[in-house]
Design an enzyme around this catalytic site. Structure first.
Site, PDB file in Angstrom:
ATOM      1  N   GLU A  92      26.693  88.916  56.942  1.00  0.00           N
ATOM      2  CA  GLU A  92      25.267  89.270  56.741  1.00  0.00           C
ATOM      3  C   GLU A  92      24.824  88.438  55.510  1.00  0.00           C
ATOM      4  O   GLU A  92      25.679  88.357  54.582  1.00  0.00           O
ATOM      5  CB  GLU A  92      25.063  90.576  56.709  1.00  0.00           C
ATOM      6  CG  GLU A  92      25.376  91.272  58.263  1.00  0.00           C
ATOM      7  CD  GLU A  92      24.886  92.535  58.383  1.00  0.00           C
ATOM      8  OE1 GLU A  92      24.390  93.122  59.301  1.00  0.00           O
ATOM      9  OE2 GLU A  92      25.123  93.631  57.386  1.00  0.00           O
ATOM     10  N   CYS A 105      20.644  86.736  48.969  1.00  0.00           N
ATOM     11  CA  CYS A 105      21.813  87.573  48.807  1.00  0.00           C
ATOM     12  C   CYS A 105      22.955  86.981  49.923  1.00  0.00           C
ATOM     13  O   CYS A 105      22.870  87.317  50.941  1.00  0.00           O
ATOM     14  CB  CYS A 105      21.851  88.875  48.792  1.00  0.00           C
ATOM     15  SG  CYS A 105      23.257  89.867  48.640  1.00  0.00           S
ATOM     16  N   CYS A 112      35.898  93.020  53.410  1.00  0.00           N
ATOM     17  CA  CYS A 112      36.438  93.168  52.104  1.00  0.00           C
ATOM     18  C   CYS A 112      37.726  94.135  51.774  1.00  0.00           C
ATOM     19  O   CYS A 112      37.888  94.809  52.451  1.00  0.00           O
ATOM     20  CB  CYS A 112      35.401  94.001  51.184  1.00  0.00           C
ATOM     21  SG  CYS A 112      35.409  93.822  49.357  1.00  0.00           S
ATOM     22  N   CYS A 116      36.021 100.222  47.443  1.00  0.00           N
ATOM     23  CA  CYS A 116      34.852 100.946  46.764  1.00  0.00           C
ATOM     24  C   CYS A 116      34.496 102.074  47.791  1.00  0.00           C
ATOM     25  O   CYS A 116      33.829 101.818  48.936  1.00  0.00           O
ATOM     26  CB  CYS A 116      33.686 100.054  46.407  1.00  0.00           C
ATOM     27  SG  CYS A 116      34.358  98.688  45.299  1.00  0.00           S
ATOM     28  N   CYS A 119      30.776 101.976  49.408  1.00  0.00           N
ATOM     29  CA  CYS A 119      30.121 100.880  49.968  1.00  0.00           C
ATOM     30  C   CYS A 119      30.475 100.721  51.331  1.00  0.00           C
ATOM     31  O   CYS A 119      31.888 101.079  51.679  1.00  0.00           O
ATOM     32  CB  CYS A 119      30.640  99.595  49.198  1.00  0.00           C
ATOM     33  SG  CYS A 119      30.148  98.051  49.824  1.00  0.00           S
ATOM     34  N   GLY A 163      31.936  91.115  50.516  1.00  0.00           N
ATOM     35  CA  GLY A 163      33.143  90.544  50.174  1.00  0.00           C
ATOM     36  C   GLY A 163      33.337  90.359  48.410  1.00  0.00           C
ATOM     37  O   GLY A 163      32.122  90.812  47.781  1.00  0.00           O
ATOM     38  N   GLU A 164      34.316  90.395  48.084  1.00  0.00           N
ATOM     39  CA  GLU A 164      34.381  90.131  46.755  1.00  0.00           C
ATOM     40  C   GLU A 164      34.588  88.570  46.032  1.00  0.00           C
ATOM     41  O   GLU A 164      35.596  87.925  46.717  1.00  0.00           O
ATOM     42  CB  GLU A 164      35.661  90.975  45.836  1.00  0.00           C
ATOM     43  CG  GLU A 164      36.166  90.626  44.643  1.00  0.00           C
ATOM     44  CD  GLU A 164      35.111  90.812  43.600  1.00  0.00           C
ATOM     45  OE1 GLU A 164      34.272  91.722  43.625  1.00  0.00           O
ATOM     46  OE2 GLU A 164      34.966  89.814  42.961  1.00  0.00           O
ATOM     47  N   SER A 195      28.440  88.364  41.529  1.00  0.00           N
ATOM     48  CA  SER A 195      28.496  90.066  41.333  1.00  0.00           C
ATOM     49  C   SER A 195      30.033  90.161  41.526  1.00  0.00           C
ATOM     50  O   SER A 195      30.231  89.857  42.739  1.00  0.00           O
ATOM     51  CB  SER A 195      27.403  90.742  41.915  1.00  0.00           C
ATOM     52  OG  SER A 195      27.820  92.224  41.861  1.00  0.00           O
ATOM     53  N   SER A 218      29.873  95.287  38.593  1.00  0.00           N
ATOM     54  CA  SER A 218      29.560  96.581  39.276  1.00  0.00           C
ATOM     55  C   SER A 218      30.493  97.447  38.269  1.00  0.00           C
ATOM     56  O   SER A 218      31.727  97.636  38.503  1.00  0.00           O
ATOM     57  CB  SER A 218      29.892  96.617  40.718  1.00  0.00           C
ATOM     58  OG  SER A 218      29.500  95.599  41.330  1.00  0.00           O
ATOM     59  N   LEU A 219      29.683  98.251  37.568  1.00  0.00           N
ATOM     60  CA  LEU A 219      30.555  99.137  36.530  1.00  0.00           C
ATOM     61  C   LEU A 219      30.723 100.697  37.058  1.00  0.00           C
ATOM     62  O   LEU A 219      31.811 101.094  37.409  1.00  0.00           O
ATOM     63  CB  LEU A 219      29.962  99.214  35.192  1.00  0.00           C
ATOM     64  CG  LEU A 219      30.926  99.659  34.203  1.00  0.00           C
ATOM     65  CD1 LEU A 219      31.980  98.952  33.720  1.00  0.00           C
ATOM     66  CD2 LEU A 219      29.701  99.898  32.859  1.00  0.00           C
ATOM     67  N   HIS A 220      29.677 101.385  37.257  1.00  0.00           N
ATOM     68  CA  HIS A 220      29.328 102.594  37.902  1.00  0.00           C
ATOM     69  C   HIS A 220      29.893 103.494  37.278  1.00  0.00           C
ATOM     70  O   HIS A 220      29.555 104.899  37.426  1.00  0.00           O
ATOM     71  CB  HIS A 220      29.872 102.645  39.428  1.00  0.00           C
ATOM     72  CG  HIS A 220      29.215 101.389  40.419  1.00  0.00           C
ATOM     73  ND1 HIS A 220      28.039 101.206  39.953  1.00  0.00           N
ATOM     74  CD2 HIS A 220      29.885 100.692  41.062  1.00  0.00           C
ATOM     75  CE1 HIS A 220      27.676 100.096  41.084  1.00  0.00           C
ATOM     76  NE2 HIS A 220      28.820  99.773  41.574  1.00  0.00           N
ATOM     77  N   ASN A 295      22.221 103.651  48.034  1.00  0.00           N
ATOM     78  CA  ASN A 295      21.818 103.578  49.400  1.00  0.00           C
ATOM     79  C   ASN A 295      22.701 104.150  50.229  1.00  0.00           C
ATOM     80  O   ASN A 295      23.967 103.735  50.310  1.00  0.00           O
ATOM     81  CB  ASN A 295      21.509 102.155  49.953  1.00  0.00           C
ATOM     82  CG  ASN A 295      20.786 101.322  48.999  1.00  0.00           C
ATOM     83  OD1 ASN A 295      19.696 101.856  48.730  1.00  0.00           O
ATOM     84  ND2 ASN A 295      21.398 100.397  48.215  1.00  0.00           N
ATOM     85  N   CYS A 339      21.841  96.872  49.011  1.00  0.00           N
ATOM     86  CA  CYS A 339      23.173  96.783  48.409  1.00  0.00           C
ATOM     87  C   CYS A 339      24.181  97.822  49.150  1.00  0.00           C
ATOM     88  O   CYS A 339      23.666  99.007  49.277  1.00  0.00           O
ATOM     89  CB  CYS A 339      23.214  97.209  46.959  1.00  0.00           C
ATOM     90  SG  CYS A 339      22.236  96.244  45.797  1.00  0.00           S
TER      91      CYS A 339
HETATM   92  N1  SAH Z   1      32.068  92.767  45.599  1.00  0.00           N
HETATM   93  C1  SAH Z   1      31.176  92.538  44.667  1.00  0.00           C
HETATM   94  C2  SAH Z   1      29.687  91.877  45.378  1.00  0.00           C
HETATM   95  C3  SAH Z   1      29.304  92.854  46.472  1.00  0.00           C
HETATM   96  S1  SAH Z   1      28.452  94.406  46.317  1.00  0.00           S
HETATM   97  C4  SAH Z   1      30.864  93.585  43.674  1.00  0.00           C
HETATM   98  O1  SAH Z   1      31.319  94.642  44.025  1.00  0.00           O
HETATM   99  O2  SAH Z   1      29.990  93.432  42.831  1.00  0.00           O
HETATM  100  C5  SAH Z   1      27.013  94.047  45.483  1.00  0.00           C
HETATM  101  C6  SAH Z   1      26.569  95.338  44.786  1.00  0.00           C
HETATM  102  O3  SAH Z   1      25.876  96.665  45.425  1.00  0.00           O
HETATM  103  C7  SAH Z   1      27.568  95.810  43.797  1.00  0.00           C
HETATM  104  O4  SAH Z   1      26.957  96.303  42.454  1.00  0.00           O
HETATM  105  C8  SAH Z   1      28.036  97.298  44.553  1.00  0.00           C
HETATM  106  O5  SAH Z   1      28.476  98.042  43.400  1.00  0.00           O
HETATM  107  C9  SAH Z   1      26.603  97.639  45.037  1.00  0.00           C
HETATM  108  N2  SAH Z   1      26.834  98.729  46.052  1.00  0.00           N
HETATM  109  C10 SAH Z   1      27.887  98.910  46.896  1.00  0.00           C
HETATM  110  N3  SAH Z   1      27.656  99.907  47.583  1.00  0.00           N
HETATM  111  C11 SAH Z   1      26.228 100.471  47.268  1.00  0.00           C
HETATM  112  C12 SAH Z   1      25.389 101.478  47.838  1.00  0.00           C
HETATM  113  N4  SAH Z   1      25.845 102.130  48.922  1.00  0.00           N
HETATM  114  N5  SAH Z   1      24.402 101.682  47.490  1.00  0.00           N
HETATM  115  C13 SAH Z   1      24.004 100.934  46.121  1.00  0.00           C
HETATM  116  N6  SAH Z   1      24.696  99.808  45.682  1.00  0.00           N
HETATM  117  C14 SAH Z   1      25.670  99.590  46.352  1.00  0.00           C
END
Ligand code: SAH
Length: 366
Positions: A92, A105, A112, A116, A119, A163-164, A195, A218-220, A295, A339
């Protein structure tokens, strides 16, 4: 005999082939221009080539096409595209209009390998990496779509789809070269953001190979225990310390600050200890923080977005510490284009689906 994908040859390889066939090298430059700049889909359209050469190329090569096969429209103007790859797998890509920009995007892998836990893409098996031309084609299609739908050219590209990207390093890098080179799409590197979930060794390589693009991480969570639960890749790649060292290295070589993407989950990272840890961590790396909205990925998800007062507190404490922080609402939630929602599931459709993982998949070493 199956035909070779001509887009797998770079300009130098193409020139060498032409010389082998007794054709002048400038013919290779012409073909390259038709393929990557004018984006034709057949050799017949290459009108400045002799007829015989067009026929020879048609007999020996193919120009595989990645195209948007279905588009969903969000109430907020965001478009989500099912991207049909030449082997009929689907990924997508999303087009997001904002006031002065249109951002594409794009995806870098089918599924992937990372796990995570928040996701939707992570639930899909990693089927394969996207090739260079499949990545570039997404940008080409998005540019056309931007003109048709919004009447303006594409302004930004983010590798934030499925994907990463740093685990498909060579192809992503070559795609970035093609997207930015004057012989290709001639798009500004400054308007491309990659990202990553944070793979320290690859971040250091990227600092040398693509120093002009922007990096988002993506730190979180800035506490190892929490981050490893949210993103198991953290544990396998040396944790926050190794990530920090690679990001300091990135900055030293590129002079480009990092953007941290950060989700605040209720009961997970919404307390003072996590806020304090983030302030300390981000304070050691030239950076800004994007507090993004979670989301929901499915009705069984264990996660919930934290209260907005907590997100606001994060922003305020970061700001007071001199770290720029923005609160970002996601776009396209109603069509699962936001995202983390990309899972290429099209209910009641005959589009092929990416299979789900049965067990955790990734075995990433730093
Ligand atoms: N693999 C890469 C790029 C894909 S995800 C990465 O990890 O950065 C793109 C962004 O969406 C990342 O910051 C990821 O952490 C975030 N993301 C993943 N799942 C999400 C969700 N359910 N709600 C909001 N952001 C999310």
């Amino acid at each position: 005999m199956s035909k070779q994908n001509i887009k797998q040859l770079d300009l130098e390889q193409l020139k060498a082939r032409f010389l082998q066939w007794g054709e002048p090298a400038y013919r290779a430059v012409q073909v390259y221009d038709w393929l990557w700049k004018k984006q034709v889909s057949s050799f017949e359209e290459m009108s400045n080539l002799p007829k015989g050469l067009r026929k020879f190329l048609t007999q020996n090569f193919e120009i595989p096409k990645t195209h948007f096969t279905r588009t969903s429209h969000s109430r907020d103007g965001t478009l989500k595209n099912a991207v049909m790859l030449p082997d009929e797998l689907i990924v997508e890509s999303v087009l997001i209009p904002e006031r002065k920009r249109v951002t594409a995007c794009i995806s870098s892998q089918v599924g992937c390998s990372l796990d995570c836990t928040f996701c939707a893409t992570a639930k899909l098996k990693r089927m394969r990496n996207l090739s260079v031309d499949e990545i570039v084609d997404q940008v080409v299609e998005a540019s056309k779509q931007s003109m048709t739908h919004y009447g303006v050219p594409l302004t930004n590209i983010v590798f934030m789809g499925m994907g990463e990207p740093l685990l498909n390093y060579e192809n992503v890098l070559e795609a970035i070269r093609k997207i930015t080179s004057p012989a290709g799409l001639h798009f500004s590197a400054k308007r491309i953001t990659l990202s990553t979930a944070g793979i320290p060794k690859m971040i250091k390589r990227l600092a040398h190979d693509a120093p002009r693009i922007k990096l988002a991480v993506s730190l979180h969570a800035a506490i190892d225990e929490t981050r490893s639960k949210l993103m198991p890749v953290n544990k396998r790649t040396g944790g926050l310390e190794a990530l920090k060292e690679s990001l300091q290295y990135w900055y030293k070589h590129t002079k480009s600050p990092v953007t941290f993407e950060y989700l605040v989950f209720k009961g997970v990272n919404d307390d003072d200890a996590h806020i304090k840890a983030l302030v300390k961590y981000a304070g050691q790396i030239p950076s800004k923080v994007n507090l993004i909205q979670y989301n929901p990925t499915d009705s069984f998800s264990v996660y919930q977005q934290a209260d907005s007062s907590v997100v606001e507190k994060y922003r305020r404490v970061l700001k007071d510490a001199g770290i720029m922080a923005t609160v970002r609402r996601s776009r396209g939630q109603d069509i699962e284009a936001a995202c983390g929602q990309l899972a290429a599931t099209y209910e009641n459709s005959d589009l092929p689906k990416i299979p789900y993982k049965t067990v955790r998949q990734s075995k990433i070493k730093n």
